[in-house]
Design an enzyme around this catalytic site. Structure first.
Site, PDB file in Angstrom:
ATOM      1  N   CYS A  87      -2.810 -18.507 -18.176  1.00  0.00           N
ATOM      2  CA  CYS A  87      -2.181 -17.223 -18.494  1.00  0.00           C
ATOM      3  C   CYS A  87      -0.930 -17.048 -17.637  1.00  0.00           C
ATOM      4  O   CYS A  87      -0.981 -17.166 -16.409  1.00  0.00           O
ATOM      5  CB  CYS A  87      -3.180 -16.104 -18.216  1.00  0.00           C
ATOM      6  SG  CYS A  87      -2.463 -14.458 -18.213  1.00  0.00           S
ATOM      7  N   GLU A  88       0.184 -16.763 -18.282  1.00  0.00           N
ATOM      8  CA  GLU A  88       1.435 -16.609 -17.544  1.00  0.00           C
ATOM      9  C   GLU A  88       1.497 -15.302 -16.762  1.00  0.00           C
ATOM     10  O   GLU A  88       2.336 -15.150 -15.875  1.00  0.00           O
ATOM     11  CB  GLU A  88       2.636 -16.711 -18.477  1.00  0.00           C
ATOM     12  CG  GLU A  88       2.796 -15.587 -19.455  1.00  0.00           C
ATOM     13  CD  GLU A  88       3.977 -15.782 -20.379  1.00  0.00           C
ATOM     14  OE1 GLU A  88       4.565 -14.766 -20.763  1.00  0.00           O
ATOM     15  OE2 GLU A  88       4.319 -16.929 -20.740  1.00  0.00           O
ATOM     16  N   HIS A  89       0.625 -14.357 -17.044  1.00  0.00           N
ATOM     17  CA  HIS A  89       0.670 -13.072 -16.351  1.00  0.00           C
ATOM     18  C   HIS A  89       0.003 -13.114 -14.977  1.00  0.00           C
ATOM     19  O   HIS A  89       0.441 -12.427 -14.060  1.00  0.00           O
ATOM     20  CB  HIS A  89       0.012 -11.979 -17.199  1.00  0.00           C
ATOM     21  CG  HIS A  89       0.711 -11.760 -18.499  1.00  0.00           C
ATOM     22  ND1 HIS A  89       0.041 -11.411 -19.660  1.00  0.00           N
ATOM     23  CD2 HIS A  89       2.017 -11.873 -18.848  1.00  0.00           C
ATOM     24  CE1 HIS A  89       0.917 -11.299 -20.643  1.00  0.00           C
ATOM     25  NE2 HIS A  89       2.106 -11.572 -20.182  1.00  0.00           N
ATOM     26  N   HIS A  90      -1.078 -13.909 -14.857  1.00  0.00           N
ATOM     27  CA  HIS A  90      -1.811 -13.964 -13.589  1.00  0.00           C
ATOM     28  C   HIS A  90      -1.959 -15.390 -13.054  1.00  0.00           C
ATOM     29  O   HIS A  90      -2.558 -15.593 -12.011  1.00  0.00           O
ATOM     30  CB  HIS A  90      -3.208 -13.345 -13.758  1.00  0.00           C
ATOM     31  CG  HIS A  90      -3.173 -11.919 -14.179  1.00  0.00           C
ATOM     32  ND1 HIS A  90      -3.327 -11.529 -15.496  1.00  0.00           N
ATOM     33  CD2 HIS A  90      -2.965 -10.786 -13.464  1.00  0.00           C
ATOM     34  CE1 HIS A  90      -3.223 -10.214 -15.578  1.00  0.00           C
ATOM     35  NE2 HIS A  90      -3.010  -9.739 -14.370  1.00  0.00           N
ATOM     36  N   GLN A 128      -2.003 -16.363 -25.222  1.00  0.00           N
ATOM     37  CA  GLN A 128      -2.735 -16.950 -26.350  1.00  0.00           C
ATOM     38  C   GLN A 128      -2.013 -16.726 -27.673  1.00  0.00           C
ATOM     39  O   GLN A 128      -2.001 -17.599 -28.544  1.00  0.00           O
ATOM     40  CB  GLN A 128      -4.152 -16.385 -26.399  1.00  0.00           C
ATOM     41  CG  GLN A 128      -5.013 -17.026 -27.468  1.00  0.00           C
ATOM     42  CD  GLN A 128      -6.452 -16.590 -27.387  1.00  0.00           C
ATOM     43  OE1 GLN A 128      -6.971 -16.299 -26.305  1.00  0.00           O
ATOM     44  NE2 GLN A 128      -7.124 -16.523 -28.519  1.00  0.00           N
ATOM     45  N   HIS A 156     -10.660 -15.518 -21.126  1.00  0.00           N
ATOM     46  CA  HIS A 156      -9.584 -15.422 -20.138  1.00  0.00           C
ATOM     47  C   HIS A 156     -10.153 -15.021 -18.782  1.00  0.00           C
ATOM     48  O   HIS A 156     -10.732 -13.937 -18.654  1.00  0.00           O
ATOM     49  CB  HIS A 156      -8.549 -14.391 -20.597  1.00  0.00           C
ATOM     50  CG  HIS A 156      -7.790 -14.813 -21.807  1.00  0.00           C
ATOM     51  ND1 HIS A 156      -6.456 -15.136 -21.764  1.00  0.00           N
ATOM     52  CD2 HIS A 156      -8.176 -15.000 -23.096  1.00  0.00           C
ATOM     53  CE1 HIS A 156      -6.044 -15.487 -22.975  1.00  0.00           C
ATOM     54  NE2 HIS A 156      -7.080 -15.414 -23.800  1.00  0.00           N
ATOM     55  N   CYS A 158      -8.609 -14.022 -16.302  1.00  0.00           N
ATOM     56  CA  CYS A 158      -7.957 -12.812 -15.783  1.00  0.00           C
ATOM     57  C   CYS A 158      -8.696 -11.556 -16.247  1.00  0.00           C
ATOM     58  O   CYS A 158      -8.532 -10.488 -15.663  1.00  0.00           O
ATOM     59  CB  CYS A 158      -6.480 -12.764 -16.182  1.00  0.00           C
ATOM     60  SG  CYS A 158      -6.177 -12.829 -17.949  1.00  0.00           S
TER      61      CYS A 158
END
Length: 195
Positions: A87-90, A128, A156, A158
């Protein structure tokens, strides 16, 4: 016991990432010089390079390396492709499976190439939703089929290990083109086959 080829890493990149990660350990309150952590920055640097190795690969090139003329116009489905992405956010993993189908229009590709395309786009910092369309677009642009269908089901970390901490939450995304988008019977056949 199976032999696994040692991955080759760019030493300069490894050293730079390791230096930054050593500082991250210090900022977290750890002693990066203690025995258990001395090699951790280098290990993390290599792990990060491995989980993002898809940036060095070209999905279209993979598919086009095994194109064959074939007068077959029925569904080709590769399902339950294991998927490991980040995941690019976390910068935390999401893990699941991907189902890919296409209906050829005179050109097919090697079945393993479909799984390799999934791997290529998964091994990047991702969301995703984009991963689903990246796979679809790659197959669409490389094979020019009558239609493509992609469904991803993933958990996920996260969401499971932090944040809302819902261990059983599963995210499903889908993308359809061509006949899968226009013809409900074809789309429903695909959806029934992946159940």
């Amino acid at each position: 016991m199976a032999y696994h080829k040692e991955e080759i890493y760019d030493e300069k990149v490894t050293a730079e990432i390791a230096a930054h990660y050593k500082e991250i350990l210090r900022l977290l309150g750890e002693d990066p010089e203690r025995e258990g952590l001395v090699k951790t920055p280098e290990r993390v640097a290599k792990a990060l390079q491995f989980i993002t190795k898809g940036y060095e690969e070209d999905g279209k090139e993979i598919l086009q390396s095994a194109l064959f003329r074939e007068d077959y116009k029925q569904m080709v489905l590769v399902k339950d492709i294991e998927l490991y992405s980040t995941c690019e956010h976390h910068v935390m993993p999401f893990i699941g499976k991907c189902h890919v189908a296409y209906i050829p229009d005179g050109t097919i590709t090697g079945l393993s190439k479909i799984a390799r395309v999934v791997e290529t786009y998964a091994r990047r910092l991702q969301v995703q939703e984009r991963l689903t369309t990246d796979i679809l677009n790659c197959i669409e642009e490389s094979l020019h089929p009558l239609g493509v269908a992609v469904v991803i089901e993933a958990s996920h970390t996260c969401m499971t290990l932090r944040g809302v901490q819902k261990a059983n939450a599963l995210t499903t995304t889908s993308a359809f083109s061509g006949i899968f988008l226009k013809d409900e019977r074809t789309r429903n056949e695909f959806l029934s086959l992946i159940k």
